[in-house]
Scaffold this motif. Structure first.
Motif, PDB file in Angstrom:
ATOM      1  N   ARG A  29      25.137  21.283  -3.406  1.00 50.57           N
ATOM      2  CA  ARG A  29      24.201  21.281  -2.549  1.00 50.57           C
ATOM      3  C   ARG A  29      22.851  21.238  -3.071  1.00 50.57           C
ATOM      4  NH1 ARG A  29      22.470  25.551   1.990  1.00 50.57           N
ATOM      5  NH2 ARG A  29      21.899  26.570   0.341  1.00 50.57           N
ATOM      6  N   ASN A  30      22.122  20.171  -2.705  1.00 52.66           N
ATOM      7  CA  ASN A  30      20.684  20.156  -3.316  1.00 52.66           C
ATOM      8  C   ASN A  30      19.728  20.983  -2.646  1.00 52.66           C
ATOM      9  OD1 ASN A  30      18.746  19.244  -5.085  1.00 52.66           O
ATOM     10  ND2 ASN A  30      18.675  17.115  -3.981  1.00 52.66           N
ATOM     11  N   GLU A  31      18.558  21.511  -3.382  1.00 48.55           N
ATOM     12  CA  GLU A  31      17.464  22.230  -2.351  1.00 48.55           C
ATOM     13  C   GLU A  31      16.120  21.822  -3.393  1.00 48.55           C
ATOM     14  OE1 GLU A  31      17.447  26.341  -4.344  1.00 48.55           O
ATOM     15  OE2 GLU A  31      19.681  26.047  -3.380  1.00 48.55           O
ATOM     16  N   PRO A  32      14.954  22.029  -2.620  1.00 46.10           N
ATOM     17  CA  PRO A  32      13.993  21.732  -3.120  1.00 46.10           C
ATOM     18  C   PRO A  32      13.699  22.388  -4.424  1.00 46.10           C
ATOM     19  CG  PRO A  32      13.584  22.340  -0.882  1.00 46.10           C
ATOM     20  CD  PRO A  32      14.975  22.822  -1.270  1.00 46.10           C
ATOM     21  N   ALA A  33      14.088  23.497  -5.077  1.00 45.05           N
ATOM     22  CA  ALA A  33      14.012  23.748  -6.547  1.00 45.05           C
ATOM     23  C   ALA A  33      14.295  23.036  -7.689  1.00 45.05           C
ATOM     24  CB  ALA A  33      14.631  25.210  -6.567  1.00 45.05           C
ATOM     25  N   PHE A  34      15.250  22.236  -7.176  1.00 44.98           N
ATOM     26  CA  PHE A  34      15.910  21.132  -7.967  1.00 44.98           C
ATOM     27  C   PHE A  34      15.185  19.934  -8.234  1.00 44.98           C
ATOM     28  CE2 PHE A  34      20.543  22.493  -6.790  1.00 44.98           C
ATOM     29  CZ  PHE A  34      20.291  23.669  -7.203  1.00 44.98           C
ATOM     30  N   VAL A  35      14.191  19.754  -7.569  1.00 50.95           N
ATOM     31  CA  VAL A  35      13.133  18.688  -7.586  1.00 50.95           C
ATOM     32  C   VAL A  35      12.594  18.718  -9.240  1.00 50.95           C
ATOM     33  CG1 VAL A  35      10.975  19.639  -6.982  1.00 50.95           C
ATOM     34  CG2 VAL A  35      11.229  17.222  -6.688  1.00 50.95           C
ATOM     35  N   ALA A  36      12.758  19.721 -10.014  1.00 50.76           N
ATOM     36  CA  ALA A  36      12.114  20.053 -11.209  1.00 50.76           C
ATOM     37  C   ALA A  36      12.934  19.135 -12.380  1.00 50.76           C
ATOM     38  CB  ALA A  36      12.059  21.345 -11.936  1.00 50.76           C
ATOM     39  N   HIS A  37      14.247  18.852 -12.070  1.00 48.38           N
ATOM     40  CA  HIS A  37      14.973  18.280 -12.843  1.00 48.38           C
ATOM     41  C   HIS A  37      14.877  16.661 -12.631  1.00 48.38           C
ATOM     42  CE1 HIS A  37      18.002  21.443 -13.790  1.00 48.38           C
ATOM     43  NE2 HIS A  37      17.828  21.866 -12.555  1.00 48.38           N
ATOM     44  N   THR A  38      14.600  16.219 -11.324  1.00 49.71           N
ATOM     45  CA  THR A  38      14.191  14.708 -11.228  1.00 49.71           C
ATOM     46  C   THR A  38      12.678  14.325 -11.940  1.00 49.71           C
ATOM     47  OG1 THR A  38      15.332  14.706  -9.260  1.00 49.71           O
ATOM     48  CG2 THR A  38      13.546  13.006  -9.461  1.00 49.71           C
ATOM     49  N   ALA A  39      11.836  15.749 -11.636  1.00 46.67           N
ATOM     50  CA  ALA A  39      10.382  15.233 -12.285  1.00 46.67           C
ATOM     51  C   ALA A  39      10.634  15.359 -13.930  1.00 46.67           C
ATOM     52  CB  ALA A  39       9.693  16.386 -11.770  1.00 46.67           C
ATOM     53  N   ALA A  40      11.524  15.778 -14.472  1.00 45.67           N
ATOM     54  CA  ALA A  40      11.623  16.060 -15.877  1.00 45.67           C
ATOM     55  C   ALA A  40      12.152  14.569 -16.295  1.00 45.67           C
ATOM     56  CB  ALA A  40      12.585  17.223 -16.262  1.00 45.67           C
ATOM     57  N   ALA A  41      12.974  14.243 -15.337  1.00 40.04           N
ATOM     58  CA  ALA A  41      13.674  12.903 -15.989  1.00 40.04           C
ATOM     59  C   ALA A  41      12.530  11.798 -15.799  1.00 40.04           C
ATOM     60  CB  ALA A  41      14.704  12.436 -14.966  1.00 40.04           C
ATOM     61  N   LEU A  42      11.769  11.681 -14.665  1.00 40.08           N
ATOM     62  CA  LEU A  42      10.805  10.807 -14.326  1.00 40.08           C
ATOM     63  C   LEU A  42       9.700  11.020 -15.479  1.00 40.08           C
ATOM     64  CD1 LEU A  42       9.452   8.645 -12.751  1.00 40.08           C
ATOM     65  CD2 LEU A  42       8.629  10.604 -11.163  1.00 40.08           C
ATOM     66  N   ALA A  43       9.388  12.082 -15.966  1.00 41.18           N
ATOM     67  CA  ALA A  43       8.542  12.286 -16.908  1.00 41.18           C
ATOM     68  C   ALA A  43       8.679  11.499 -18.290  1.00 41.18           C
ATOM     69  CB  ALA A  43       8.177  13.857 -17.461  1.00 41.18           C
ATOM     70  N   GLU A  44      10.085  11.875 -18.565  1.00 39.03           N
ATOM     71  CA  GLU A  44      10.588  11.325 -19.904  1.00 39.03           C
ATOM     72  C   GLU A  44      10.508  10.053 -19.760  1.00 39.03           C
ATOM     73  OE1 GLU A  44      14.601  11.386 -22.863  1.00 39.03           O
ATOM     74  OE2 GLU A  44      14.584  12.541 -20.973  1.00 39.03           O
ATOM     75  N   LEU A  45      10.847   9.166 -18.923  1.00 36.65           N
ATOM     76  CA  LEU A  45      10.606   7.671 -18.598  1.00 36.65           C
ATOM     77  C   LEU A  45       9.616   7.249 -18.847  1.00 36.65           C
ATOM     78  CD1 LEU A  45      12.949   6.990 -15.282  1.00 36.65           C
ATOM     79  CD2 LEU A  45      13.263   6.029 -17.658  1.00 36.65           C
ATOM     80  N   ARG A  46       8.438   8.018 -18.466  1.00 35.52           N
ATOM     81  CA  ARG A  46       7.137   7.570 -18.401  1.00 35.52           C
ATOM     82  C   ARG A  46       6.226   8.094 -19.663  1.00 35.52           C
ATOM     83  NH1 ARG A  46       5.387   5.143 -13.647  1.00 35.52           N
ATOM     84  NH2 ARG A  46       3.096   5.454 -14.357  1.00 35.52           N
ATOM     85  N   GLY A  47       7.015   9.009 -20.549  1.00 31.92           N
ATOM     86  CA  GLY A  47       6.519   9.161 -21.818  1.00 31.92           C
ATOM     87  C   GLY A  47       5.413  10.178 -21.633  1.00 31.92           C
ATOM     88  N   ILE A  48       5.677  10.920 -20.633  1.00 32.79           N
ATOM     89  CA  ILE A  48       4.444  12.029 -20.562  1.00 32.79           C
ATOM     90  C   ILE A  48       5.096  13.640 -20.591  1.00 32.79           C
ATOM     91  CG2 ILE A  48       2.915  10.809 -19.257  1.00 32.79           C
ATOM     92  CD1 ILE A  48       3.498  11.796 -16.752  1.00 32.79           C
ATOM     93  N   SER A  49       4.391  14.592 -20.394  1.00 30.27           N
ATOM     94  CA  SER A  49       4.986  15.896 -20.394  1.00 30.27           C
ATOM     95  C   SER A  49       5.479  16.164 -18.891  1.00 30.27           C
ATOM     96  CB  SER A  49       4.033  16.951 -20.787  1.00 30.27           C
ATOM     97  OG  SER A  49       3.076  17.367 -19.908  1.00 30.27           O
ATOM     98  N   GLY A  70       0.778  -1.169   0.116  1.00 36.57           N
ATOM     99  CA  GLY A  70      -0.081   0.034   0.020  1.00 36.57           C
ATOM    100  C   GLY A  70       0.847   1.277   0.004  1.00 36.57           C
ATOM    101  N   PHE A  71       2.093   1.175  -0.579  1.00 39.92           N
ATOM    102  CA  PHE A  71       3.061   2.441  -0.187  1.00 39.92           C
ATOM    103  C   PHE A  71       3.153   3.058  -1.554  1.00 39.92           C
ATOM    104  CE2 PHE A  71       3.517   0.702   3.893  1.00 39.92           C
ATOM    105  CZ  PHE A  71       4.640   1.642   4.474  1.00 39.92           C
ATOM    106  N   TYR A  72       3.367   4.330  -1.567  1.00 40.39           N
ATOM    107  CA  TYR A  72       3.891   5.158  -2.750  1.00 40.39           C
ATOM    108  C   TYR A  72       5.230   4.991  -2.669  1.00 40.39           C
ATOM    109  CZ  TYR A  72      -0.980   7.114  -2.636  1.00 40.39           C
ATOM    110  OH  TYR A  72      -2.209   7.417  -2.722  1.00 40.39           O
ATOM    111  N   LEU A  73       5.906   5.311  -4.091  1.00 35.95           N
ATOM    112  CA  LEU A  73       7.326   5.222  -4.380  1.00 35.95           C
ATOM    113  C   LEU A  73       7.579   6.752  -4.556  1.00 35.95           C
ATOM    114  CD1 LEU A  73       7.534   2.104  -6.699  1.00 35.95           C
ATOM    115  CD2 LEU A  73       7.480   2.161  -4.251  1.00 35.95           C
ATOM    116  N   SER A  74       8.488   7.205  -3.917  1.00 36.30           N
ATOM    117  CA  SER A  74       9.167   8.648  -4.111  1.00 36.30           C
ATOM    118  C   SER A  74      10.445   8.620  -4.556  1.00 36.30           C
ATOM    119  CB  SER A  74       8.908   9.427  -2.817  1.00 36.30           C
ATOM    120  OG  SER A  74       9.462  10.700  -2.991  1.00 36.30           O
ATOM    121  N   PHE A  75      10.529   9.376  -5.858  1.00 39.45           N
ATOM    122  CA  PHE A  75      11.813   9.087  -6.432  1.00 39.45           C
ATOM    123  C   PHE A  75      12.620  10.645  -6.372  1.00 39.45           C
ATOM    124  CE2 PHE A  75       9.032   6.037  -8.646  1.00 39.45           C
ATOM    125  CZ  PHE A  75      10.156   5.051  -8.471  1.00 39.45           C
ATOM    126  N   ALA A  76      13.896  10.484  -6.077  1.00 43.80           N
ATOM    127  CA  ALA A  76      14.784  11.398  -5.732  1.00 43.80           C
ATOM    128  C   ALA A  76      16.023  11.518  -6.859  1.00 43.80           C
ATOM    129  CB  ALA A  76      15.557  11.274  -4.667  1.00 43.80           C
TER     130      ALA A  76
END
Length: 287
Positions: free
Chosen positions: A242-262, A195-201
């Motif tokens: 040093r990582n920071e919350p603004a950089f989550v956009a890069h991970t989101a873009a990579a995940l979007a490409e993997l899944r074939g969505i915008s 029943g868990f969600y997977l969070s990608f970093a």
């Protein structure tokens, strides 16, 4: 809009306005909500994330929610007093989860396995009692240092984590997050079955992380989240910084490409997933 589902905001203390600058950059990058993880350096600092969640307000600032928990590396400090304080913090409406908690057999100096497991079970009981999801820290034993492997022997942190969740938390019917998911498709399947969600970093973007990318492509659309684990694990092309919350956009873009969505579709999807997991975080006026 993006949500960073895991950031250690209390670690931004290099200068007096460090955190304010980090939050402003997050807002400018489209990160409107952050889950601040309340583990601190030890249990005496669990309150810091909730302090931020209840004090940071104003225009052009992300809304902040908090968790609280005793990290497995601090399991020896999960005293009755610490667990009582955890219970007090987690009862606050802005504290939406218990974590990050779990098991870690990665470093030689980590607590003994029984100590870690006892602390993990105790915190799952707190979460079940308060009806709060849990955020899981699980670092695979395959990557452990050689001396840690010698100390912990054949024990596998991931297998032990899943088994303890199955026994002590699954009966509650509550969900949770596998933070910084770093396992295989088989690991993903077991987490999802619990029943868990997977969070990608940010490590999703690393060249040697094909197994994580396979799991990210496999996971159902309604069970994925994105995070930074800031200030750690900056994604490519910022790895080493040093990582920071603004950089989550890069991970989101990579995940979007993997899944074939915008990227916009991925942002909408993970935002809705976060709000479904934590309904109290949904802004008024949203369905």
């Amino acid at each position: 809009m993006l949500i960073d589902s895991h950031a250690h905001l209390d670690f931004y203390t290099t200068h007096p306005t460090d955190r304010e600058e980090v939050l402003r950059r997050a807002w400018d990058a489209g990160v409107k909500t952050i889950l601040a993880i309340g583990i601190g350096e030890n249990p005496s600092q669990m309150h810091l994330a909730l302090d931020l969640a209840t004090s940071v307000t104003g225009d052009h600032q992300p809304q902040i929610f908090a968790s609280a928990g005793v990290h497995p590396e601090q399991a020896h400090n999960a005293t009755p007093e610490a667990l009582a304080e955890l219970t007090r913090l987690a009862a606050h409406p802005r504290c939406i989860a218990i974590g990050e908690i779990g098991l870690d057999y990665y470093h030689l100096e980590n607590p003994d396995i029984p100590v870690q497991q006892q602390a993990f079970i105790a915190q799952m009981k707190v979460a079940a009692g308060l009806r709060k999801p849990i955020i899981i820290h699980c670092r695979t034993s395959e990557l452990a240092t050689p001396k840690a492997k010698e100390r912990y022997g054949p024990a596998d942190a991931a297998a032990d984590t899943y088994n303890l969740i199955d026994e002590h938390f699954r009966p509650s019917g509550l969900p949770g997050i596998m933070h910084c998911f770093s396992g295989s498709v088989d690991d993903a399947r077991r987490a999802l079955d619990l029943g868990f969600y997977l969070s990608f970093a940010g490590n999703l973007t690393y060249p040697k992380a094909q197994g994580i990318r396979d799991a990210a492509a496999f996971a159902p659309a309604d069970r994925i989240l994105v995070e930074t684990d800031a200030p750690f694990l900056a994604p490519i092309p910022l790895r080493g910084q040093r990582n920071e919350p603004a950089f989550v956009a890069h991970t989101a873009a990579a995940l979007a490409e993997l899944r074939g969505i915008s990227p916009e579709g991925l942002a909408d999807l993970t935002t809705e997933n976060f709000h479904h997991l934590f309904p109290s975080t949904r802004q008024p006026g949203r369905a």
